[in-house]
Design a protein around this motif. Structure first.
Motif, PDB file in Angstrom:
ATOM      1  N   ARG A 123     -14.468 -49.589  -2.527  1.00 46.90           N
ATOM      2  CA  ARG A 123     -14.758 -48.537  -1.547  1.00 46.90           C
ATOM      3  C   ARG A 123     -15.497 -47.341  -2.155  1.00 46.90           C
ATOM      4  O   ARG A 123     -15.762 -46.376  -1.447  1.00 46.90           O
ATOM      5  CB  ARG A 123     -13.457 -48.035  -0.915  1.00 46.90           C
ATOM      6  CG  ARG A 123     -12.665 -49.103  -0.169  1.00 46.90           C
ATOM      7  CD  ARG A 123     -11.504 -48.469   0.558  1.00 46.90           C
ATOM      8  NE  ARG A 123     -11.949 -47.493   1.546  1.00 46.90           N
ATOM      9  CZ  ARG A 123     -11.140 -46.614   2.150  1.00 46.90           C
ATOM     10  NH1 ARG A 123      -9.853 -46.586   1.853  1.00 46.90           N
ATOM     11  NH2 ARG A 123     -11.630 -45.754   3.036  1.00 46.90           N
ATOM     12  N   VAL A 124     -15.829 -47.413  -3.447  1.00 40.55           N
ATOM     13  CA  VAL A 124     -16.359 -46.218  -4.103  1.00 40.55           C
ATOM     14  C   VAL A 124     -17.711 -45.800  -3.538  1.00 40.55           C
ATOM     15  O   VAL A 124     -18.090 -44.622  -3.646  1.00 40.55           O
ATOM     16  CB  VAL A 124     -16.477 -46.434  -5.623  1.00 40.55           C
ATOM     17  CG1 VAL A 124     -15.114 -46.586  -6.254  1.00 40.55           C
ATOM     18  CG2 VAL A 124     -17.366 -47.641  -5.941  1.00 40.55           C
ATOM     19  N   PHE A 125     -18.456 -46.736  -2.922  1.00 41.11           N
ATOM     20  CA  PHE A 125     -19.777 -46.400  -2.385  1.00 41.11           C
ATOM     21  C   PHE A 125     -19.738 -46.103  -0.885  1.00 41.11           C
ATOM     22  O   PHE A 125     -20.787 -45.969  -0.245  1.00 41.11           O
ATOM     23  CB  PHE A 125     -20.774 -47.531  -2.647  1.00 41.11           C
ATOM     24  CG  PHE A 125     -21.101 -47.706  -4.105  1.00 41.11           C
ATOM     25  CD1 PHE A 125     -21.886 -46.774  -4.769  1.00 41.11           C
ATOM     26  CD2 PHE A 125     -20.614 -48.790  -4.814  1.00 41.11           C
ATOM     27  CE1 PHE A 125     -22.188 -46.931  -6.121  1.00 41.11           C
ATOM     28  CE2 PHE A 125     -20.916 -48.947  -6.157  1.00 41.11           C
ATOM     29  CZ  PHE A 125     -21.699 -48.026  -6.819  1.00 41.11           C
ATOM     30  N   GLU A 126     -18.533 -46.034  -0.288  1.00 39.51           N
ATOM     31  CA  GLU A 126     -18.433 -45.734   1.130  1.00 39.51           C
ATOM     32  C   GLU A 126     -18.646 -44.227   1.360  1.00 39.51           C
ATOM     33  O   GLU A 126     -18.263 -43.404   0.523  1.00 39.51           O
ATOM     34  CB  GLU A 126     -17.062 -46.145   1.666  1.00 39.51           C
ATOM     35  CG  GLU A 126     -16.838 -47.641   1.686  1.00 39.51           C
ATOM     36  CD  GLU A 126     -15.486 -47.995   2.266  1.00 39.51           C
ATOM     37  OE1 GLU A 126     -14.760 -47.060   2.703  1.00 39.51           O
ATOM     38  OE2 GLU A 126     -15.138 -49.195   2.276  1.00 39.51           O
ATOM     39  N   PRO A 127     -19.268 -43.843   2.492  1.00 41.26           N
ATOM     40  CA  PRO A 127     -19.494 -42.422   2.759  1.00 41.26           C
ATOM     41  C   PRO A 127     -18.178 -41.679   3.004  1.00 41.26           C
ATOM     42  O   PRO A 127     -17.261 -42.222   3.636  1.00 41.26           O
ATOM     43  CB  PRO A 127     -20.389 -42.419   3.995  1.00 41.26           C
ATOM     44  CG  PRO A 127     -20.127 -43.718   4.668  1.00 41.26           C
ATOM     45  CD  PRO A 127     -19.826 -44.704   3.588  1.00 41.26           C
ATOM     46  N   TYR A 128     -18.103 -40.446   2.497  1.00 41.76           N
ATOM     47  CA  TYR A 128     -16.962 -39.550   2.680  1.00 41.76           C
ATOM     48  C   TYR A 128     -15.668 -40.087   2.070  1.00 41.76           C
ATOM     49  O   TYR A 128     -14.580 -39.643   2.430  1.00 41.76           O
ATOM     50  CB  TYR A 128     -16.738 -39.232   4.172  1.00 41.76           C
ATOM     51  CG  TYR A 128     -17.953 -38.646   4.826  1.00 41.76           C
ATOM     52  CD1 TYR A 128     -18.381 -37.356   4.525  1.00 41.76           C
ATOM     53  CD2 TYR A 128     -18.698 -39.399   5.734  1.00 41.76           C
ATOM     54  CE1 TYR A 128     -19.515 -36.826   5.118  1.00 41.76           C
ATOM     55  CE2 TYR A 128     -19.831 -38.874   6.344  1.00 41.76           C
ATOM     56  CZ  TYR A 128     -20.236 -37.594   6.020  1.00 41.76           C
ATOM     57  OH  TYR A 128     -21.355 -37.061   6.600  1.00 41.76           O
ATOM     58  N   PHE A 129     -15.796 -41.086   1.188  1.00 44.60           N
ATOM     59  CA  PHE A 129     -14.590 -41.563   0.493  1.00 44.60           C
ATOM     60  C   PHE A 129     -14.528 -40.873  -0.877  1.00 44.60           C
ATOM     61  O   PHE A 129     -15.473 -40.946  -1.666  1.00 44.60           O
ATOM     62  CB  PHE A 129     -14.636 -43.077   0.306  1.00 44.60           C
ATOM     63  CG  PHE A 129     -13.465 -43.604  -0.480  1.00 44.60           C
ATOM     64  CD1 PHE A 129     -12.225 -43.749   0.111  1.00 44.60           C
ATOM     65  CD2 PHE A 129     -13.601 -43.929  -1.829  1.00 44.60           C
ATOM     66  CE1 PHE A 129     -11.142 -44.225  -0.614  1.00 44.60           C
ATOM     67  CE2 PHE A 129     -12.522 -44.395  -2.554  1.00 44.60           C
ATOM     68  CZ  PHE A 129     -11.293 -44.539  -1.949  1.00 44.60           C
ATOM     69  N   THR A 130     -13.408 -40.201  -1.146  1.00 47.61           N
ATOM     70  CA  THR A 130     -13.255 -39.493  -2.417  1.00 47.61           C
ATOM     71  C   THR A 130     -11.788 -39.475  -2.804  1.00 47.61           C
ATOM     72  O   THR A 130     -10.895 -39.525  -1.946  1.00 47.61           O
ATOM     73  CB  THR A 130     -13.795 -38.057  -2.332  1.00 47.61           C
ATOM     74  OG1 THR A 130     -13.617 -37.418  -3.598  1.00 47.61           O
ATOM     75  CG2 THR A 130     -13.065 -37.249  -1.272  1.00 47.61           C
ATOM     76  N   THR A 131     -11.550 -39.449  -4.107  1.00 51.52           N
ATOM     77  CA  THR A 131     -10.179 -39.335  -4.620  1.00 51.52           C
ATOM     78  C   THR A 131      -9.866 -37.913  -5.069  1.00 51.52           C
ATOM     79  O   THR A 131      -8.774 -37.643  -5.568  1.00 51.52           O
ATOM     80  CB  THR A 131      -9.991 -40.292  -5.823  1.00 51.52           C
ATOM     81  OG1 THR A 131     -10.956 -39.971  -6.832  1.00 51.52           O
ATOM     82  CG2 THR A 131     -10.165 -41.739  -5.404  1.00 51.52           C
ATOM     83  N   LYS A 132     -10.857 -37.007  -4.880  1.00 47.63           N
ATOM     84  CA  LYS A 132     -10.669 -35.611  -5.276  1.00 47.63           C
ATOM     85  C   LYS A 132     -10.108 -34.799  -4.112  1.00 47.63           C
ATOM     86  O   LYS A 132     -10.077 -35.279  -2.957  1.00 47.63           O
ATOM     87  CB  LYS A 132     -12.001 -35.006  -5.716  1.00 47.63           C
ATOM     88  CG  LYS A 132     -12.709 -35.789  -6.818  1.00 47.63           C
ATOM     89  CD  LYS A 132     -14.093 -35.235  -7.059  1.00 47.63           C
ATOM     90  CE  LYS A 132     -14.874 -36.089  -8.047  1.00 47.63           C
ATOM     91  NZ  LYS A 132     -16.249 -35.611  -8.225  1.00 47.63           N
ATOM     92  N   PHE A 133      -9.694 -33.582  -4.398  1.00 49.61           N
ATOM     93  CA  PHE A 133      -9.294 -32.678  -3.336  1.00 49.61           C
ATOM     94  C   PHE A 133     -10.527 -32.281  -2.532  1.00 49.61           C
ATOM     95  O   PHE A 133     -11.659 -32.310  -3.022  1.00 49.61           O
ATOM     96  CB  PHE A 133      -8.611 -31.434  -3.914  1.00 49.61           C
ATOM     97  CG  PHE A 133      -7.300 -31.730  -4.579  1.00 49.61           C
ATOM     98  CD1 PHE A 133      -6.184 -32.054  -3.822  1.00 49.61           C
ATOM     99  CD2 PHE A 133      -7.197 -31.693  -5.963  1.00 49.61           C
ATOM    100  CE1 PHE A 133      -4.967 -32.321  -4.449  1.00 49.61           C
ATOM    101  CE2 PHE A 133      -5.986 -31.967  -6.587  1.00 49.61           C
ATOM    102  CZ  PHE A 133      -4.874 -32.278  -5.827  1.00 49.61           C
ATOM    103  N   LYS A 134     -10.341 -31.953  -1.261  1.00 54.04           N
ATOM    104  CA  LYS A 134     -11.463 -31.607  -0.386  1.00 54.04           C
ATOM    105  C   LYS A 134     -12.288 -30.465  -0.950  1.00 54.04           C
ATOM    106  O   LYS A 134     -13.484 -30.361  -0.708  1.00 54.04           O
ATOM    107  CB  LYS A 134     -10.948 -31.252   1.019  1.00 54.04           C
ATOM    108  CG  LYS A 134     -10.369 -32.450   1.749  1.00 54.04           C
ATOM    109  CD  LYS A 134      -9.946 -32.068   3.158  1.00 54.04           C
ATOM    110  CE  LYS A 134      -9.385 -33.272   3.888  1.00 54.04           C
ATOM    111  NZ  LYS A 134      -8.972 -32.954   5.281  1.00 54.04           N
ATOM    112  N   SER A 135     -11.616 -29.555  -1.690  1.00 56.23           N
ATOM    113  CA  SER A 135     -12.342 -28.420  -2.242  1.00 56.23           C
ATOM    114  C   SER A 135     -13.193 -28.826  -3.438  1.00 56.23           C
ATOM    115  O   SER A 135     -14.054 -28.078  -3.878  1.00 56.23           O
ATOM    116  CB  SER A 135     -11.357 -27.323  -2.657  1.00 56.23           C
ATOM    117  OG  SER A 135     -10.460 -27.813  -3.649  1.00 56.23           O
TER     118      SER A 135
END
Length: 574
Positions: free
Chosen positions: A516-528
């Protein structure tokens, strides 16, 4: 002839009768030809057997006449032979070949045939008899000729009543003469003609009987079939095939019964088909309505698809722009790091110039040297601004670029941030050529490809920032202080592909989210800390804009991202 051919094609009975007739004629012809041939051979064998017995009887009876060479005794000896009507010539010779008796008999009005009776021809016959020690015959077009040796005695232990056929000559028997008769072929020919006439008569009779039998068989077979055919034609009116008494317990009756059963099944099946047709008509009406709705939808589908494609392209442009804006803060921080030292240098130069002026030590050379150093710092700062401005300019056309140089330019933009976080970035300028079933070999330090330069820089910066974040995340929980972060960038060329591999010693990619790393808006970081569009935009740029390929994988001490682009062997000079 044409009418017969048409009748033959259309009527089964005519075809059966014609084929039966041909077979019967062929069979009769074959059988009677074989019969006539065997009978003629048998007739010929009988005549030869009769002539052989006559010549052997003559040779036996004329022993005394030959021994004494008495014509009177010889006339008495040949009396039994000359009574045969087909014998027309008799001659007897002694052992030396001398003619003792020559006599034509039963000639009547017939013409005496000519034959060769000279001494040479007769001697040849004697030699044949001496070699075989037996009687033999010759056949000509008009007669049969028989020869036999005359022995001095016939050693017959049973007496003269024993048949001559059992006599066998031995060395004690002496040939004292030769007997010779000739027989007409007229009787043989007459018997042969009679046999042929009788055979032909029988053949014609058998042929007529065969034709009559064939006609009766054909009529027996075809008449019920014709009657059944007429009933089948009337089947549509009555719905049943009538069966007459003549059909009871025969194949036609069974066929009619089968037709009746089939008719019942056809009737039932017809009712089912009618119901199915009615159902199908209803379904067809529904499908027509559905197709009309689909056609209406298709009329506007192209416009809708084009609209959605344009929206998608605009959205990608917005995402790319957002990605660049999200990096702008990092870029500004990087610019600040690039400018901090030159500004400090400018401040030091200006203070030094002021102090020199205050102490009245300022001269022309010192002043120009200070100006020169200040200009160098300003040029460096201007170049830094130009590099960042180029990065934010949209690319209009692809360029043939050296991938290694473009990567170095991208790294130079983010290098201050990497140094601030104690992360070293190692660029291996050596390009390796990887061929199938061979070890990598060093080629050169240049790797060309057709790319949008600034977009490719953006991808490299995204991947380096992603690697930097992964290293910082690992350093936060690492027992090693300080944690030495490392980013390695390697280049290779394989199967016409330019390959760039960016590896790090960060925390790696968890297996459950690697897909899923190349999916849009997918992140393991905080929103900030992240929006989740960086790696997605990298994938869009590489695969859609540059027709390449990008993929991620874990290594033994971190993660790596690999980019594959179509390689150009040499840069085209324009």
């Amino acid at each position: 002839m044409e009418s017969f051919t048409k009748l033959y094609r259309e009527k089964l009975s005519v075809r059966i009768f014609v084929l039966s007739t041909i077979f019967i004629v062929f069979l009769c012809t074959t059988l009677f030809t074989f019969f006539i041939y065997n009978q003629m051979e048998l007739l010929k064998k009988n005549i030869i057997r009769e002539g052989t017995l006559l010549i052997e009887l003559l040779a036996y009876n004329c022993r005394l006449g030959v021994f004494s060479e008495s014509e009177k005794l010889l006339d008495a000896s040949i009396e039994a032979v000359t009574k045969r009507k087909n014998v027309f010539f008799v001659s007897i010779y002694n052992a030396k070949g001398k003619l003792i008796l020559k006599k034509f008999v039963n000639i009547g009005k017939l013409k005496i045939p000519e034959f060769n009776d000279n001494a040479q021809a007769v001697n040849e016959q004697f030699k044949k008899i001496q070699n075989k020690m037996l009687s033999y015959y010759l056949e000509t077009d008009k007669d049969f000729e028989f020869w036999a040796p005359v022995y001095s005695s016939y050693n017959n232990p049973e007496g003269d009543t024993e048949p001559l056929s059992v006599f066998e000559a031995d060395k004690t028997d002496v040939i004292i003469g030769y007997a010779h008769i000739r027989m007409w072929k007229n009787e043989f020919k007459n018997e042969r003609l009679k046999l042929i006439y009788k055979s032909l008569s029988l053949g014609v009779i058998f042929l007529l009987i065969g034709l009559l039998a064939a006609y009766l068989v054909v009529r027996t077979i075809t008449m019920p079939i014709k009657e059944l055919t007429d009933n089948v034609r009337n089947y549509s009116n009555s719905g049943r095939i009538a069966v007459t008494q003549s059909h009871i317990r025969d194949e036609i009756f069974e066929l009619a019964q089968a037709f009746n059963e089939m008719g019942k099944q056809v009737h039932d099946r017809t009712a089912e088909l009618k119901a199915m047709v009615s159902t199908l008509q209803e379904e067809i009406e529904l499908r027509i309505k559905s197709e009309e709705a689909v056609m209406e939808l298709n009329r506007t589908l192209d416009d809708r698809v084009n609209t959605e494609i344009n929206k998608q392209r605009e959205q990608e442009k917005i995402l790319i722009y957002q990605s660049r804006l999200s990096s702008m803060g990092e870029m500004l921080s990087s610019i600040a790091h690039h400018w901090r030292q030159p500004l400090n240098n400018l401040k030091a130069l200006s203070l030094d110039l002021q102090d020199t002026y205050d102490y009245e030590e300022l001269n022309k050379d010192y002043f120009y040297d200070n100006i020169k150093q200040s200009n160098e710092q300003l040029i460096y700062m201007s170049k830094t601004i130009d590099d960042f401005m180029d990065f934010f300019k949209p690319d209009k056309e692809k360029e043939q670029c050296d991938i290694v140089e473009v990567v170095e330019e991208a790294v130079s933009i983010v290098s201050p941030e990497l140094k601030r976080n104690a992360i070293s970035c190692n660029i291996n300028r050596k390009v390796y050529s990887i061929a199938s079933e061979r070890l990598p070999t060093h080629t050169d330090s240049r790797l060309y490809a057709d790319i949008y330069k600034n977009e490719f820089k953006q991808v490299i910066i995204i991947l380096i920032n992603n690697a930097s974040d992964s290293i910082k995340e690992k350093a936060r929980y690492s027992l090693e202080t300080p944690y030495n972060g490392i980013i390695d960038i390697d280049f290779a060329k394989a199967d016409g592909k330019a390959i760039v591999k960016i590896s790090d010693n960060g925390k790696g990619i968890p297996d459950d989210i690697k897909h899923r790393v190349f999916e849009p808006y997918f992140t393991t970081k905080f929103k900030s800390q992240g929006t989740g569009i960086g790696l997605y935009m990298a994938k869009v740029i590489i695969e859609n804009n540059l027709n390449g390929k990008i993929y991620a994988e874990n290594t033994h001490n971190g993660a790596s991202f690999t980019i594959e682009l179509n390689c150009i062997e040499t840069k085209t000079v324009t």
